[in-house]
Motif scaffolding. Structure first.
Motif, PDB file in Angstrom:
ATOM      1  N   LEU A 117      49.333  10.719  28.302  1.00 44.71           N
ATOM      2  CA  LEU A 117      49.072  10.088  29.599  1.00 44.71           C
ATOM      3  C   LEU A 117      50.012   8.928  29.877  1.00 44.71           C
ATOM      4  CD1 LEU A 117      45.169   9.957  29.393  1.00 44.71           C
ATOM      5  CD2 LEU A 117      46.546  11.536  30.775  1.00 44.71           C
ATOM      6  N   ALA A 118      50.710   8.463  28.866  1.00 44.13           N
ATOM      7  CA  ALA A 118      51.509   7.241  28.987  1.00 44.13           C
ATOM      8  C   ALA A 118      52.844   7.489  29.675  1.00 44.13           C
ATOM      9  CB  ALA A 118      51.743   6.635  27.604  1.00 44.13           C
ATOM     10  N   GLU A 119      53.426   6.383  30.175  1.00 41.40           N
ATOM     11  CA  GLU A 119      54.730   6.412  30.838  1.00 41.40           C
ATOM     12  C   GLU A 119      55.799   5.836  29.912  1.00 41.40           C
ATOM     13  OE1 GLU A 119      55.671   7.239  34.085  1.00 41.40           O
ATOM     14  OE2 GLU A 119      53.707   8.155  34.348  1.00 41.40           O
ATOM     15  N   PRO A 120      57.021   6.383  29.921  1.00 45.56           N
ATOM     16  CA  PRO A 120      58.099   5.778  29.131  1.00 45.56           C
ATOM     17  C   PRO A 120      58.298   4.304  29.505  1.00 45.56           C
ATOM     18  CG  PRO A 120      58.755   7.946  29.940  1.00 45.56           C
ATOM     19  CD  PRO A 120      57.448   7.619  30.614  1.00 45.56           C
ATOM     20  N   PHE A 121      58.573   3.504  28.516  1.00 49.18           N
ATOM     21  CA  PHE A 121      58.713   2.064  28.734  1.00 49.18           C
ATOM     22  C   PHE A 121      59.914   1.774  29.635  1.00 49.18           C
ATOM     23  CE2 PHE A 121      59.994  -2.246  27.956  1.00 49.18           C
ATOM     24  CZ  PHE A 121      58.835  -2.935  27.665  1.00 49.18           C
ATOM     25  N   SER A 122      59.708   0.872  30.590  1.00 47.75           N
ATOM     26  CA  SER A 122      60.811   0.350  31.398  1.00 47.75           C
ATOM     27  C   SER A 122      60.484  -1.097  31.724  1.00 47.75           C
ATOM     28  CB  SER A 122      61.005   1.161  32.686  1.00 47.75           C
ATOM     29  OG  SER A 122      59.889   0.982  33.544  1.00 47.75           O
TER      30      SER A 122
END
Length: 350
Positions: A264-269
């Protein structure tokens, strides 16, 4: 008081930094022209006698200079770097070698009991599969040792926004060393960690080395799992302690929870994506609908109380809500009326 292995060796036996340029010139002159007295060396190098003596003292400390054996005390000769290294570094190397051998014997002596320990735990006669370590120093040593023996994968969950700089400084060398050995590194932060400069720097470093970092609006708790075999969890009422979990089924369950959150997570930015912003808004809405206080919402989302209240005020203004509960209710209605989205990160494999 020194331990049974003796005091730690001096990391710089010569007590000096890099050899200075004047000393290098003096050493080169002696190599090219052979032994010479201080006065002649000073004249040849264009240095004062005091400068020449300082350069000579520097070389003597490095064992690269000695008095000429012809009996003239003021006459210097160059010493081979091989000889200097044997004299200066050799004793320290021998001490380190003996110390490492003693440490290996200690590890082997303790490791010999591991099969007995694990077999007893499997029979249920001992609670060794769950260990509470109460000293922070022992926790850190155990984590470092487990990381050093990790061969395949480490899963990390770090809730609470950006991590303190000291924690990141300790973690970065350890994580880069594991990545350098081919260990897979997967780390989950909360979305609010994206605005932490220290966390951004850490993520850049581990990402360049092959690690993967993602963020989620809300996380289930702090943990570190090595090789799907050993998990470190916090003790809820003691920040200095940790639970060390080695029971296979329990560790496997934690890994499956991690896999769900990772999917469910988004790649870090370094900023919020539209999906991350929407997820954060939904999380705040759910907490508002539950009647949670601002302090609890801020803590759960890893943000400051001031930032949390600003988000809440923006939501209420957008919805025209007169109360926090009403804002949560209206947002929940809006979410239920929206069409379902397609699969998100369908490949959630680790």
């Amino acid at each position: 008081m020194a331990g049974p292995l003796g005091p730690p060796p001096d990391p710089d036996p010569a007590g000096a930094a890099d050899i200075g340029p004047a000393a290098v010139r003096l050493y080169t002159r002696l190599l090219e022209d052979g032994p010479a007295p201080t006065t002649a060396l000073a004249a040849a190098l264009g240095l004062s006698r005091e400068q020449t003596e300082r350069a000579a003292d520097e070389l003597v400390r490095q064992r690269l200079l000695a008095r000429d054996p012809d009996g003239t005390r003021d006459r210097w000769r160059a010493v081979s770097p091989y000889t200097a290294a044997a004299e200066l570094v050799g004793p320290e190397e021998n001490r380190l070698r003996r110390r490492l051998e003693a440490l290996e014997r200690t590890r082997a002596r303790l490791s010999a009991l591991i099969p007995l320990y694990e077999e007893t735990a499997r029979r249920g006669a001992d609670s060794g599969a769950v260990e509470v370590v109460e000293s922070r120093d022992r926790v850190m040593l155990l984590i470092s040792d487990t990381a050093a023996r990790c061969t395949e994968e480490v899963l990390t969950v770090q809730p609470g926004g950006g991590r303190p700089p000291g924690h990141l400084e300790r973690a970065l060398p350890r994580d880069l060393e594991m990545l350098g050995r081919g260990v897979r590194l997967h780390t989950l932060y909360q979305h609010t960690a994206r605005y932490s400069p220290g966390t951004q720097e850490y993520v850049r470093a581990v990402s360049a080395a092959g690690g993967e970092v993602r963020t989620l609006g809300e996380l289930f708790g702090k943990m570190v799992v090595f090789d799907r075999a050993t998990a470190f969890l916090p003790v809820w009422d003691d920040p200095e302690a940790a639970v060390v979990l080695r029971e296979p089924s329990a560790v496997a369950f934690l890994c499956s929870v991690f896999a769900s959150a990772w999917g469910l997570a988004e790649p870090f930015s370094a900023s919020y994506t539209a999906a991350a912003a929407s997820q954060l808004q939904d999380t705040i809405a759910a907490r508002l609908a539950d009647g949670a206080k601002d302090e609890l919402i801020a803590r759960r989302l890893g943000m400051s109380l001031r930032t949390c209240r600003r988000h809440i005020a923006e939501l209420m203004d957008e919805l025209g809500a007169e109360s926090r509960f009403q804002a949560g209710y209206l947002l929940a209605l809006r979410a239920s009326a929206a069409p379902p989205e397609g699969p998100h990160h369908a490949a959630a494999g680790l």
